[in-house]
Design a protein around this motif. Structure first.
Motif, PDB file in Angstrom:
ATOM      1  N   LEU A  19     -11.876  68.908  15.104  1.00 49.59           N
ATOM      2  CA  LEU A  19     -10.870  68.370  14.187  1.00 49.59           C
ATOM      3  C   LEU A  19      -9.664  69.296  14.124  1.00 49.59           C
ATOM      4  O   LEU A  19      -9.787  70.479  13.807  1.00 49.59           O
TER       5      LEU A  19
ATOM      6  N   ASP B 189      -5.837  70.130  12.402  1.00 55.23           N
ATOM      7  CA  ASP B 189      -5.319  70.117  11.032  1.00 55.23           C
ATOM      8  C   ASP B 189      -3.825  69.812  11.075  1.00 55.23           C
ATOM      9  O   ASP B 189      -3.027  70.641  11.516  1.00 55.23           O
TER      10      ASP B 189
ATOM     11  N   ALA C  30      -7.388  58.300  10.213  1.00 54.70           N
ATOM     12  CA  ALA C  30      -8.020  59.332   9.394  1.00 54.70           C
ATOM     13  C   ALA C  30      -8.476  58.726   8.071  1.00 54.70           C
ATOM     14  O   ALA C  30      -8.153  57.578   7.741  1.00 54.70           O
TER      15      ALA C  30
ATOM     16  N   CYS D  23      -5.808  66.573   3.598  1.00 54.15           N
ATOM     17  CA  CYS D  23      -7.030  67.041   4.249  1.00 54.15           C
ATOM     18  C   CYS D  23      -8.327  66.821   3.485  1.00 54.15           C
ATOM     19  O   CYS D  23      -9.305  66.324   4.052  1.00 54.15           O
TER      20      CYS D  23
ATOM     21  N   SER E 177      -9.609  63.211   3.385  1.00 57.27           N
ATOM     22  CA  SER E 177      -9.842  62.754   4.749  1.00 57.27           C
ATOM     23  C   SER E 177     -11.161  63.297   5.283  1.00 57.27           C
ATOM     24  O   SER E 177     -11.956  62.573   5.903  1.00 57.27           O
ATOM     25  N   ARG E 178     -11.428  64.565   5.014  1.00 54.31           N
ATOM     26  CA  ARG E 178     -12.675  65.191   5.465  1.00 54.31           C
ATOM     27  C   ARG E 178     -13.871  64.634   4.693  1.00 54.31           C
ATOM     28  O   ARG E 178     -14.977  64.537   5.240  1.00 54.31           O
TER      29      ARG E 178
ATOM     30  N   ALA F  10     -13.657  72.793  13.074  1.00 56.01           N
ATOM     31  CA  ALA F  10     -12.534  72.298  12.275  1.00 56.01           C
ATOM     32  C   ALA F  10     -11.439  73.363  12.213  1.00 56.01           C
ATOM     33  O   ALA F  10     -11.441  74.236  11.341  1.00 56.01           O
TER      34      ALA F  10
ATOM     35  N   ASP G 279      -6.965  65.431  11.047  1.00 58.69           N
ATOM     36  CA  ASP G 279      -7.325  64.992   9.698  1.00 58.69           C
ATOM     37  C   ASP G 279      -6.267  64.130   9.034  1.00 58.69           C
ATOM     38  O   ASP G 279      -6.551  63.402   8.078  1.00 58.69           O
ATOM     39  N   ASN G 280      -5.029  64.187   9.495  1.00 60.92           N
ATOM     40  CA  ASN G 280      -3.932  63.353   8.990  1.00 60.92           C
ATOM     41  C   ASN G 280      -2.737  63.567   9.902  1.00 60.92           C
ATOM     42  O   ASN G 280      -2.847  64.235  10.930  1.00 60.92           O
TER      43      ASN G 280
ATOM     44  N   THR H 293      -4.507  58.564  13.762  1.00 64.36           N
ATOM     45  CA  THR H 293      -4.808  59.831  14.405  1.00 64.36           C
ATOM     46  C   THR H 293      -5.083  59.670  15.890  1.00 64.36           C
ATOM     47  O   THR H 293      -5.623  58.629  16.310  1.00 64.36           O
TER      48      THR H 293
ATOM     49  N   PHE I 199     -12.189  57.207   9.911  1.00 66.36           N
ATOM     50  CA  PHE I 199     -13.129  58.327   9.831  1.00 66.36           C
ATOM     51  C   PHE I 199     -14.476  57.923   9.252  1.00 66.36           C
ATOM     52  O   PHE I 199     -15.505  58.486   9.614  1.00 66.36           O
TER      53      PHE I 199
END
Length: 473
Positions: free
Chosen positions: A36, A38, A78, A83, A86-87, A213, A296-297, A333, A355
């Protein structure tokens, strides 16, 4: 309770209704690596850029090769436009109308939020996570050692992850998540990569889940000289002129050449991905390892970066918006999956996913069982070029900064609702088949579709004790 439309689709594709190991090769379930980035933009990778990109192209040879060897998704999203949520969507399989974490801040996952490593661990996988966690501090139920990770080395706190040479990280030691000091002058993402390579070597003989990540190219825009120099001329000047230096004294560290530094960080990311792929080859396990890559975005304008820089470098590609927007530039993404012998090399796919589809997909691949229904659906049939792929009636996002905003995608249609103050909602409707850049609002021409999209928004949203819509006056 799940939204009716989402629940109907989810229950038809839960891994526990499928044959165990449906995606596994004859020699057992595959290893799984999820990498992933960032704040990487949709257009930052060479494989997502038009050939006419010219001198402003950012070099990403390893990720371009990964796409050539696997499947490149064009319409994958995403979990959110920043973040933490999204995660959360990635790990839990839940969209923003149901997820525990719907905005940034140090809000932890709960015990009942069953996530990817917990599911795969029960299926016999070794689990290792290196990099930015952000879903629970060490003393919470969301701490890495309480959420299925055998090994962890990285950031637990979002603000700590803003800095590329933070003086300490965290690791799991003796069943706890504890602080570990870093050598002076070291780069955190280099440490994440080395820990990941060590994990691969130690677990090559058993199924493993590796979640890597990175915190790049998120600001601060600070990168080793060997990467930065690739975007400078011999006289030391940036290739991207004019550069406006970002001064000291701000939250992020100073940077004399923000444009060159951002490009260098993308290439730095690409180099780390290349090291992982090379290690798989050296260990002889590449053919039984599924590698997934995403961001993530969307791209950012922090640490000295500007909207003009985004346009100059094509970071959002053909899309509108950036991080913190619910237009596609903030949430669509790059998404790449390589699985030799199972996923066709060089494939390009328009499956509309998000996601929260990753958890059910990986569960299907591993032959694992999901304990609860989720909002996601398995896209394993798409990966295997099968005809029985379920589809979402819609994808859903909501965002709590700058007032409450929402977005829905249903087939070719995308609706974005902006409510900067109570009682003044603005709804945009776009036909993405004709207008992928979301330039022309056709809401007034399709009031029936707008009504349907607003109904989806109402169906998808459930109240959250942690996040409530706030409107700016």
């Amino acid at each position: 309770m799940l939204a009716v439309g989402a629940l109907a689709v989810s229950l038809t594709s839960r891994p526990d209704t499928m044959s165990p190991g449906i995606g596994a090769a004859a020699d057992g379930p595959p290893n799984i690596i999820f990498i992933l980035a960032d704040d990487l933009g949709y257009g930052d990778l060479g494989c997502y850029r038009p050939a006419s990109a010219g001198i402003n192209i950012i070099r990403t040879p390893n990720l371009d090769r990964l796409a050539a060897q696997g499947m490149r998704f064009t319409d994958f999203y995403a979990g959110n436009t920043v973040c933490a949520p999204s995660r959360c969507a990635l790990m839990t399989g839940m969209h923003m109308g149901h997820a525990q974490i719907r905005g940034n801040g140090e809000k932890p996952l709960r015990r009942e939020d069953v996530i990817i490593p917990e599911v795969l661990k029960k299926a016999g996988y070794a689990t290792g996570m290196f990099g930015k966690w952000g879903l629970g501090m060490p003393d919470t139920e969301g701490a890495p050692h309480r959420k299925g990770w055998d090994e962890f080395y990285g950031h637990v706190n979002h603000v700590e992850a803003h800095f590329q040479q933070h003086p300490f990280l965290w690791e799991i030691s003796k069943g706890e998540t504890v602080k570990v000091d870093q050598p002076a002058g070291s780069y955190n993402n280099e440490a994440f990569t080395q820990k990941a390579l060590s994990f691969l070597a130690r677990h090559k003989a058993q199924p493993f889940l590796l979640y890597l990540a990175f915190t790049i190219p998120h600001a601060e825009l600070h990168t080793p000289a060997k990467y930065l120099n690739q975007y400078k001329h011999k006289n030391g000047q940036s290739r991207f002129q004019p550069e406006i230096p970002f001064p000291a004294g701000n939250h992020y560290g100073e940077q004399a050449t923000p444009k060159a530094a951002y490009a260098a960080m993308v290439t730095q990311l690409d180099d780390y991905v290349g090291q992982v792929l090379k290690k798989l080859d050296a260990l002889g396990i590449a053919n039984n390892t599924m590698v997934l890559f995403a961001s993530d975005n969307g791209t950012h304008i922090e640490g000295g970066r500007s909207l003009d820089d985004v346009a100059l470098m094509g970071s959002s590609g053909p899309l509108r918006g950036i991080k913190r927007d619910l237009f596609d530039g903030g949430i669509r993404t790059p998404f790449i999956v390589r699985w030799p012998g199972r996923v066709k090399a060089g494939a390009v796919n328009g499956f509309i996913g998000a996601f929260y589809d990753v958890l059910p997909t990986l569960s299907s691949v591993a032959g694992a069982t999901l304990p609860n229904p989720v909002d996601g659906i398995s896209f394993l049939p798409t990966l295997l070029d099968q005809k029985n792929q379920s589809v979402h009636p819609y994808l859903y996002w909501e965002f709590y900064e700058r007032g409450f905003s929402r977005a829905v995608r249903s087939g070719q249609w995308k609706a974005v609702s902006l409510a900067p103050k109570a009682g003044s909602e603005t709804v945009y409707l776009f036909d993405l088949d004709k207008d992928p850049g979301e330039r022309t609002n056709v809401a007034s021409q399709h009031t029936d579709i707008v009504a349907r999209m607003k109904a989806y928004m109402a169906e998808a949203h459930t109240p959250s004790p942690l996040f409530s819509p706030q409107y700016r006056p």
